[in-house]
Write a protein that holds these residues in place. Sequence first.
Motif, PDB file in Angstrom:
ATOM      1  N   UNK A 260     -29.817  -7.514  29.329  1.00 39.52           N
ATOM      2  CA  UNK A 260     -30.222  -8.653  30.128  1.00 39.52           C
ATOM      3  C   UNK A 260     -31.719  -8.586  30.390  1.00 39.52           C
ATOM      4  N   UNK A 261     -32.395  -9.706  30.252  1.00 32.36           N
ATOM      5  CA  UNK A 261     -33.812  -9.823  30.594  1.00 32.36           C
ATOM      6  C   UNK A 261     -33.941 -11.033  31.510  1.00 32.36           C
ATOM      7  N   UNK A 262     -33.863 -10.786  32.816  1.00 32.22           N
ATOM      8  CA  UNK A 262     -33.867 -11.894  33.770  1.00 32.22           C
ATOM      9  C   UNK A 262     -32.573 -12.669  33.677  1.00 32.22           C
ATOM     10  N   UNK A 263     -32.691 -13.968  33.381  1.00 35.25           N
ATOM     11  CA  UNK A 263     -31.497 -14.807  33.319  1.00 35.25           C
ATOM     12  C   UNK A 263     -31.003 -15.016  31.893  1.00 35.25           C
ATOM     13  N   UNK A 264     -31.478 -14.210  30.953  1.00 32.37           N
ATOM     14  CA  UNK A 264     -31.029 -14.392  29.576  1.00 32.37           C
ATOM     15  C   UNK A 264     -30.700 -13.053  28.930  1.00 32.37           C
TER      16      UNK A 264
ATOM     17  N   UNK B 273     -44.048 -11.543  18.876  1.00 33.32           N
ATOM     18  CA  UNK B 273     -42.793 -11.674  18.132  1.00 33.32           C
ATOM     19  C   UNK B 273     -42.185 -13.059  18.370  1.00 33.32           C
ATOM     20  N   UNK B 274     -41.822 -13.768  17.317  1.00 33.82           N
ATOM     21  CA  UNK B 274     -41.200 -15.100  17.516  1.00 33.82           C
ATOM     22  C   UNK B 274     -39.972 -15.002  18.415  1.00 33.82           C
ATOM     23  N   UNK B 275     -39.837 -15.954  19.322  1.00 34.86           N
ATOM     24  CA  UNK B 275     -38.741 -15.932  20.277  1.00 34.86           C
ATOM     25  C   UNK B 275     -37.378 -15.933  19.575  1.00 34.86           C
ATOM     26  N   UNK B 276     -37.324 -16.530  18.387  1.00 38.67           N
ATOM     27  CA  UNK B 276     -36.051 -16.596  17.655  1.00 38.67           C
ATOM     28  C   UNK B 276     -35.537 -15.213  17.259  1.00 38.67           C
ATOM     29  N   UNK B 277     -36.427 -14.210  17.266  1.00 36.89           N
ATOM     30  CA  UNK B 277     -36.044 -12.866  16.844  1.00 36.89           C
ATOM     31  C   UNK B 277     -35.691 -11.963  18.021  1.00 36.89           C
ATOM     32  N   UNK B 278     -35.522 -12.566  19.176  1.00 41.74           N
ATOM     33  CA  UNK B 278     -35.068 -11.822  20.358  1.00 41.74           C
ATOM     34  C   UNK B 278     -33.708 -12.285  20.857  1.00 41.74           C
ATOM     35  N   UNK B 279     -33.336 -13.494  20.501  1.00 41.89           N
ATOM     36  CA  UNK B 279     -32.081 -14.058  21.016  1.00 41.89           C
ATOM     37  C   UNK B 279     -30.969 -13.853  20.013  1.00 41.89           C
ATOM     38  N   UNK B 280     -29.744 -13.609  20.498  1.00 41.87           N
ATOM     39  CA  UNK B 280     -28.599 -13.386  19.592  1.00 41.87           C
ATOM     40  C   UNK B 280     -28.374 -14.562  18.666  1.00 41.87           C
TER      41      UNK B 280
END
Length: 372
Positions: free
Chosen positions: A348-352, A365-372
């Motif tokens: 968890x990183x805050x609310x995500x 780092x592009x945000x797309x490479x941090x989210x499942x």
Amino acid sequence: MFSRRRRQSPDATSPLLSVVVPAYDVEDYLADCLRSILRQSHAALEVVVVDDGSTDATGQIADRFAAEDPRVRVVHQANSGLGAARNEGVRRSTGTYLAFADSDDLLVEGAYAAMVGALERTGSDLSIGAVERLRDGERFMTPLMRENHQRPRLGVGIEEAPLVLADVFAWNKVFRRSFWDAADLSFPEDVRYEDQPAMTRALIAADAIDVLSEPVYLWRVRSDGSSISQQRDDVRDLSDRLLTKRWSTETVRAGTGGPTQEVWFGRVLPIDMWEYFRAVPGCSDEYWELLRAGTTEFWNPATVPFEQTTLPLRQRLMGWLVCQGRRSDLAVMIDFIDRHPGGLPRRRAGDREVVEHPFAEEPGLPAELLTP
């Protein structure tokens, strides 16, 4: 909706279907393949076996079937490759409808009755059934194949069903022969992965396509790894893959609109690239340079950056590193992926929720490479 142009076959009660079967050194598989074709409930068949210079008993097996069943004809030729063998089989075929089968695979019972029957009802240019993989006696369907065939869609155009462009196989389809000839279709020769450019052209040229929900074809996964489609770690294989992707992309750009092209670059074109990314550790410099050039050619800000494709995150990470030219970092990522076979760790990183990987804390780092 149904076909925009109704086509009548010469004999609507008993249409003749030609099935082209290219065969090369498949003595262990050919008999089962031919039996699965000949026992189809759609019996008005012409089976054209093209023995492509086999060095084992393949030619003799085909000749034996021809001697026992008048529906089978055999063409013997010097080894010329799969595309050339298929093209020769088409030239020798006389049916109102046309189909292909690979000599180590199997047809599902009733497959041709379903596909030809759909074309007879709708007048469409080609019909497509679902494919199941066959591995050591077990049958399974890939998620994308299941998505494409979750429900029947009759008489659709490619702009209505753009994800069908991912169904690039020749052998789960039946074509109206008049359409095949009018569209001037053929398979590229002396190149692997000849299905993709040929089927992309067919799908885009078709006025109407019948997409069926039922499985029609069993694609065998050879446990010995001897199939051409199971070899990914050499320069020739990669070169042919990129060449056929280039040809197919030219067809898509020339024949479809923006929404279909978005699906092409985001969902269809990158599907098989992860296999080549995984071959990078230990690959030659020539292989690496070719892979990077090809990946950046297709996925960039002018099309869809690789990290913005719809592939699973692990594959997007690998593709992004290739586009960045980070060969050693790709090896690190592959090792990390292999150490987490159940999926990348999450936190968890805050609310995500974010995914952890070796480059998760990297600035920019592009945000797309941090989210499942």
